[in-house]
Design an enzyme around this catalytic site. Structure first.
Site, PDB file in Angstrom:
ATOM      1  CG  ASP A  83      -4.711   2.278  34.558  1.00  0.00           C
ATOM      2  OD1 ASP A  83      -5.481   2.385  35.521  1.00  0.00           O
ATOM      3  OD2 ASP A  83      -4.036   3.229  34.117  1.00  0.00           O
ATOM      4  CG  ASP A 136       2.529  -3.580  24.724  1.00  0.00           C
ATOM      5  OD1 ASP A 136       3.331  -4.099  25.517  1.00  0.00           O
ATOM      6  OD2 ASP A 136       1.856  -2.563  25.005  1.00  0.00           O
ATOM      7  N   GLY A 149      -3.508  -4.425  34.390  1.00  0.00           N
ATOM      8  CA  GLY A 149      -3.828  -4.502  32.959  1.00  0.00           C
ATOM      9  C   GLY A 149      -3.135  -3.447  32.100  1.00  0.00           C
ATOM     10  CB  SER A 173     -15.085  -2.659  29.796  1.00  0.00           C
ATOM     11  OG  SER A 173     -15.229  -1.416  30.432  1.00  0.00           O
ATOM     12  CB  THR A 174     -12.900  -7.070  27.116  1.00  0.00           C
ATOM     13  OG1 THR A 174     -11.566  -6.756  26.686  1.00  0.00           O
ATOM     14  CG2 THR A 174     -13.915  -6.343  26.266  1.00  0.00           C
ATOM     15  N   GLY A 175     -11.254  -6.860  30.240  1.00  0.00           N
ATOM     16  CA  GLY A 175     -10.294  -7.576  31.097  1.00  0.00           C
ATOM     17  C   GLY A 175     -10.825  -7.634  32.516  1.00  0.00           C
TER      18      GLY A 175
HETATM   19  N1  APR Z   1      -1.746  -3.456  25.171  1.00  0.00           N
HETATM   20  C1  APR Z   1      -2.997  -3.669  24.680  1.00  0.00           C
HETATM   21  N2  APR Z   1      -3.978  -4.271  25.364  1.00  0.00           N
HETATM   22  C2  APR Z   1      -3.679  -4.703  26.614  1.00  0.00           C
HETATM   23  C3  APR Z   1      -2.405  -4.520  27.207  1.00  0.00           C
HETATM   24  C4  APR Z   1      -1.418  -3.874  26.426  1.00  0.00           C
HETATM   25  N3  APR Z   1      -0.187  -3.644  26.894  1.00  0.00           N
HETATM   26  N4  APR Z   1      -2.437  -5.058  28.475  1.00  0.00           N
HETATM   27  C5  APR Z   1      -3.675  -5.563  28.639  1.00  0.00           C
HETATM   28  N5  APR Z   1      -4.421  -5.362  27.528  1.00  0.00           N
HETATM   29  C6  APR Z   1      -5.802  -5.755  27.248  1.00  0.00           C
HETATM   30  C7  APR Z   1      -6.402  -6.858  28.077  1.00  0.00           C
HETATM   31  O1  APR Z   1      -5.927  -8.141  27.633  1.00  0.00           O
HETATM   32  C8  APR Z   1      -7.865  -6.654  27.781  1.00  0.00           C
HETATM   33  O2  APR Z   1      -8.198  -7.243  26.526  1.00  0.00           O
HETATM   34  O3  APR Z   1      -6.645  -4.644  27.521  1.00  0.00           O
HETATM   35  C9  APR Z   1      -7.983  -5.121  27.643  1.00  0.00           C
HETATM   36  C10 APR Z   1      -8.623  -4.412  28.846  1.00  0.00           C
HETATM   37  O4  APR Z   1      -8.248  -5.106  30.030  1.00  0.00           O
HETATM   38  P1  APR Z   1      -7.864  -4.327  31.402  1.00  0.00           P
HETATM   39  O5  APR Z   1      -6.547  -3.677  31.220  1.00  0.00           O
HETATM   40  O6  APR Z   1      -8.041  -5.300  32.502  1.00  0.00           O
HETATM   41  O7  APR Z   1      -8.937  -3.147  31.494  1.00  0.00           O
HETATM   42  P2  APR Z   1     -10.475  -3.175  31.932  1.00  0.00           P
HETATM   43  O8  APR Z   1     -11.107  -4.516  31.727  1.00  0.00           O
HETATM   44  O9  APR Z   1     -11.071  -1.987  31.246  1.00  0.00           O
HETATM   45  O10 APR Z   1     -10.426  -2.921  33.513  1.00  0.00           O
HETATM   46  C11 APR Z   1     -10.038  -1.658  33.959  1.00  0.00           C
HETATM   47  O11 APR Z   1      -8.348  -2.551  35.358  1.00  0.00           O
HETATM   48  O12 APR Z   1      -6.126  -2.072  35.246  1.00  0.00           O
HETATM   49  C12 APR Z   1      -7.295  -1.784  35.911  1.00  0.00           C
HETATM   50  O13 APR Z   1      -7.016   0.488  36.626  1.00  0.00           O
HETATM   51  C13 APR Z   1      -7.713  -0.350  35.722  1.00  0.00           C
HETATM   52  O14 APR Z   1      -9.423  -0.475  37.383  1.00  0.00           O
HETATM   53  C14 APR Z   1      -9.176  -0.453  35.983  1.00  0.00           C
HETATM   54  C15 APR Z   1      -9.546  -1.795  35.376  1.00  0.00           C
END
Ligand code: APR
Length: 180
Positions: free
Chosen positions: A40, A16, A38, A127-129
């Protein structure tokens, strides 16, 4: 798992990002800088209102953060001293300059870290989420961008971690790091 580039280390961590005791963690933000889900959401929950307040001030002064760019705030309640908020591209099939925009997220975040002479920086898999970027493509672009920054820049962090949140993403990054 880790690999050295010109004496600087890229390491992969399964965990994390809000727990990382580093100079700066990078947030996968959106252009409003006002938080989201996510990673963020996790960073704003752990960082507390101070982080959002700084984001609001930046937004009030400079407007939205364009895709591919990054801004700096303090870490608030996080163990990390700073948060670098980077805005990754939404995946739209791969012919909208997504790879270049993703690479510039990493480069611009490292530039901010280098300006402050930070030694340790942790990235999530930007960007992979929610943004749907295929992990295998993102991993090679992200690692390639970081490796070339560490190899070519005179000032750069000594240790860059990728903190991956699930074993499948970790394994994908491990394969991409191996192939570098
Ligand atoms: N620690 C590390 N990695 C994490 C955590 C954490 N606590 N929580 C989630 N992740 C991982 C996800 O599993 C994924 O592999 O971070 C990666 C990016 O996923 P997202 O958080 O969904 O970010 P992204 O795909 O860049 O989308 C960005 O999502 O949360 C919103 O405000 C943000 O609009 C923006 C969009």
């Amino acid at each position: 798992m880790e690999k050295t580039f010109s004496g600087r280390v890229i390491e992969l961590v399964l965990g994390d990002i809000t727990h990382q005791r580093v100079d700066a963690i990078v947030n996968a933000a959106n252009s409003t800088l006002l938080g989201g889900g996510g990673v963020d959401g996790a960073i704003h929950r752990a960082g507390g209102p101070a982080v959002l307040e700084e984001c609001r001030a930046i937004r009030a002064e400079r407007g939205e953060c364009p895709t591919g760019e990054a801004v700096l705030t303090g870490g608030g309640g996080l163990p990390a001293r700073y948060v670098i908020h980077a805005v990754g591209p939404v995946w739209r099939g791969g012919d909208q300059a997504e790879a270049e925009l993703l690479a510039s997220c990493y480069r611009n975040s490292l530039r901010i870290a280098a300006e402050l002479a930070l030694q340790t920086v942790a990235f999530p898999s930007i960007s992979t989420g929610i943004y749907g970027y295929p992990v295998s493509l993102a991993a090679s672009t992200a690692l390639g961008a970081v490796a070339s920054f560490l190899t070519t820049e005179t000032v750069a962090p000594t240790r860059v971690s990728f903190v991956l949140f699930d074993p499948v993403t970790f394994a994908t990054y491990a394969g991409a790091l191996d192939a570098l």
